[in-house]
Write an enzyme that holds these catalytic residues in place. Structure first.
Site, PDB file in Angstrom:
ATOM      1  N   PHE A 147     -38.650 -15.650  10.272  1.00 27.96           N
ATOM      2  CA  PHE A 147     -39.724 -16.534   9.819  1.00 27.96           C
ATOM      3  C   PHE A 147     -39.565 -17.881  10.516  1.00 27.96           C
ATOM      4  O   PHE A 147     -38.462 -18.396  10.632  1.00 27.96           O
ATOM      5  CB  PHE A 147     -39.672 -16.700   8.298  1.00 27.96           C
ATOM      6  CG  PHE A 147     -40.920 -17.288   7.720  1.00 27.96           C
ATOM      7  CD1 PHE A 147     -42.057 -16.520   7.578  1.00 27.96           C
ATOM      8  CD2 PHE A 147     -40.953 -18.612   7.337  1.00 27.96           C
ATOM      9  CE1 PHE A 147     -43.219 -17.060   7.046  1.00 27.96           C
ATOM     10  CE2 PHE A 147     -42.097 -19.163   6.804  1.00 27.96           C
ATOM     11  CZ  PHE A 147     -43.238 -18.392   6.662  1.00 27.96           C
TER      12      PHE A 147
ATOM     13  N   ALA B  15     -35.312 -16.823   5.439  1.00 27.79           N
ATOM     14  CA  ALA B  15     -34.086 -17.498   5.003  1.00 27.79           C
ATOM     15  C   ALA B  15     -33.529 -16.906   3.712  1.00 27.79           C
ATOM     16  O   ALA B  15     -32.312 -16.891   3.502  1.00 27.79           O
ATOM     17  CB  ALA B  15     -34.350 -18.987   4.827  1.00 27.79           C
TER      18      ALA B  15
ATOM     19  N   GLU C  41     -33.241 -13.909   2.913  1.00 31.32           N
ATOM     20  CA  GLU C  41     -32.457 -12.708   3.214  1.00 31.32           C
ATOM     21  C   GLU C  41     -31.153 -13.007   3.956  1.00 31.32           C
ATOM     22  O   GLU C  41     -30.326 -12.113   4.150  1.00 31.32           O
ATOM     23  CB  GLU C  41     -33.297 -11.726   4.030  1.00 31.32           C
ATOM     24  CG  GLU C  41     -34.448 -11.107   3.264  1.00 31.32           C
ATOM     25  CD  GLU C  41     -35.665 -12.018   3.113  1.00 31.32           C
ATOM     26  OE1 GLU C  41     -36.436 -11.788   2.173  1.00 31.32           O
ATOM     27  OE2 GLU C  41     -35.844 -12.953   3.928  1.00 31.32           O
TER      28      GLU C  41
ATOM     29  N   VAL D 192     -36.832 -23.632   7.143  1.00 30.98           N
ATOM     30  CA  VAL D 192     -37.691 -23.616   5.967  1.00 30.98           C
ATOM     31  C   VAL D 192     -38.460 -24.935   5.961  1.00 30.98           C
ATOM     32  O   VAL D 192     -37.855 -26.010   5.905  1.00 30.98           O
ATOM     33  CB  VAL D 192     -36.874 -23.445   4.665  1.00 30.98           C
ATOM     34  CG1 VAL D 192     -37.799 -23.361   3.462  1.00 30.98           C
ATOM     35  CG2 VAL D 192     -35.990 -22.206   4.746  1.00 30.98           C
ATOM     36  N   ILE D 193     -39.778 -24.825   6.054  1.00 32.13           N
ATOM     37  CA  ILE D 193     -40.638 -26.003   6.146  1.00 32.13           C
ATOM     38  C   ILE D 193     -41.433 -26.131   4.852  1.00 32.13           C
ATOM     39  O   ILE D 193     -42.051 -25.172   4.396  1.00 32.13           O
ATOM     40  CB  ILE D 193     -41.565 -25.890   7.373  1.00 32.13           C
ATOM     41  CG1 ILE D 193     -40.702 -25.761   8.643  1.00 32.13           C
ATOM     42  CG2 ILE D 193     -42.498 -27.095   7.460  1.00 32.13           C
ATOM     43  CD1 ILE D 193     -41.461 -25.367   9.883  1.00 32.13           C
TER      44      ILE D 193
ATOM     45  N   ASP E 294     -47.125 -26.582   0.202  1.00 30.39           N
ATOM     46  CA  ASP E 294     -47.774 -27.186  -0.959  1.00 30.39           C
ATOM     47  C   ASP E 294     -47.306 -26.609  -2.293  1.00 30.39           C
ATOM     48  O   ASP E 294     -47.739 -27.060  -3.348  1.00 30.39           O
ATOM     49  CB  ASP E 294     -49.295 -27.003  -0.854  1.00 30.39           C
ATOM     50  CG  ASP E 294     -49.871 -27.750   0.333  1.00 30.39           C
ATOM     51  OD1 ASP E 294     -49.297 -28.791   0.716  1.00 30.39           O
ATOM     52  OD2 ASP E 294     -50.893 -27.288   0.877  1.00 30.39           O
TER      53      ASP E 294
ATOM     54  N   HIS F 202     -42.272 -22.982  -3.494  1.00 30.70           N
ATOM     55  CA  HIS F 202     -41.589 -21.893  -2.795  1.00 30.70           C
ATOM     56  C   HIS F 202     -40.439 -22.414  -1.921  1.00 30.70           C
ATOM     57  O   HIS F 202     -39.358 -21.824  -1.883  1.00 30.70           O
ATOM     58  CB  HIS F 202     -42.606 -21.127  -1.939  1.00 30.70           C
ATOM     59  CG  HIS F 202     -42.043 -19.928  -1.259  1.00 30.70           C
ATOM     60  ND1 HIS F 202     -41.711 -18.777  -1.934  1.00 30.70           N
ATOM     61  CD2 HIS F 202     -41.744 -19.695   0.045  1.00 30.70           C
ATOM     62  CE1 HIS F 202     -41.236 -17.889  -1.083  1.00 30.70           C
ATOM     63  NE2 HIS F 202     -41.243 -18.424   0.123  1.00 30.70           N
TER      64      HIS F 202
END
EC number: 2.5.1.78
Length: 162
Positions: free
Chosen positions: A23, A61, A63, A86-87, A90, A93
């Site tokens: 991802f 991330a 996993e 990881v960004i 909104d 999550h």
């Protein structure tokens, strides 16, 4: 008094596992490239036929901890590097994913006594992530340096039976 430090000269023989999140692969591919470049420049043979460096790809991330744990339990690796991005979006999550990934990876380190390098970027924007995985400043390089230092340090301590 005994002083233990990682030694980059003794790190070229380390067996290194790398677990990469697919991802945000625009970012994670750059981190991996910086990581591999650093390992090469420090004498680690990264060719596939040498089996000094193994790379496992996971979906995201979240996993990372499971595959990191499976790699660590093989006892093949002196050190494992985790790479992800990881960004923030909104929704909450982001907080859930990074919390579970970081706790899971830390747990693997404690449970196995194998150094696990936490190379997961946590940024508010894609631009921030690109800046941290770019040509001028690629944190993948730094994560590889941490791995070389920690891998050689832990091996030195094992030899001294600390």
């Amino acid at each position: 008094m005994t002083v233990f430090e990682g030694n980059f000269e003794n790190s070229k023989d380390l067996n290194i596992g790398i677990v990469v999140s697919r991802f945000n692969d625009l970012i994670t591919n750059k981190l991996l490239s910086g990581c591999i470049d650093c390992l090469k420049r420090h004498g680690v043979n990264v060719e596939t036929n040498e089996n000094k460096v193994d790379i496992a790809w996971v979906p995201g991330a979240y996993e990372l901890p499971l595959i990191t744990q499976l790699m660590a339990r093989t006892k093949k690796y002196d050190v494992i590097i985790t790479l992800g991005a990881v960004i923030r979006g909104d929704t909450p999550h982001f907080d859930v994913v990074i919390s579970e990934a970081s706790k899971g990876i830390a747990s693997v380190t404690r449970d196995t006594s194998i150094p696990i390098i936490f190379g997961v970027l946590t940024t508010d924007t894609m631009q921030q992530a690109l800046e941290r995985a770019g040509i001028k400043n690629n944190l993948g390089w730094g994560y590889a340096l941490q791995a070389l230092e920690m891998g050689s340090l832990v091996n030195a301590m094992k030899i001294s039976k600390v």
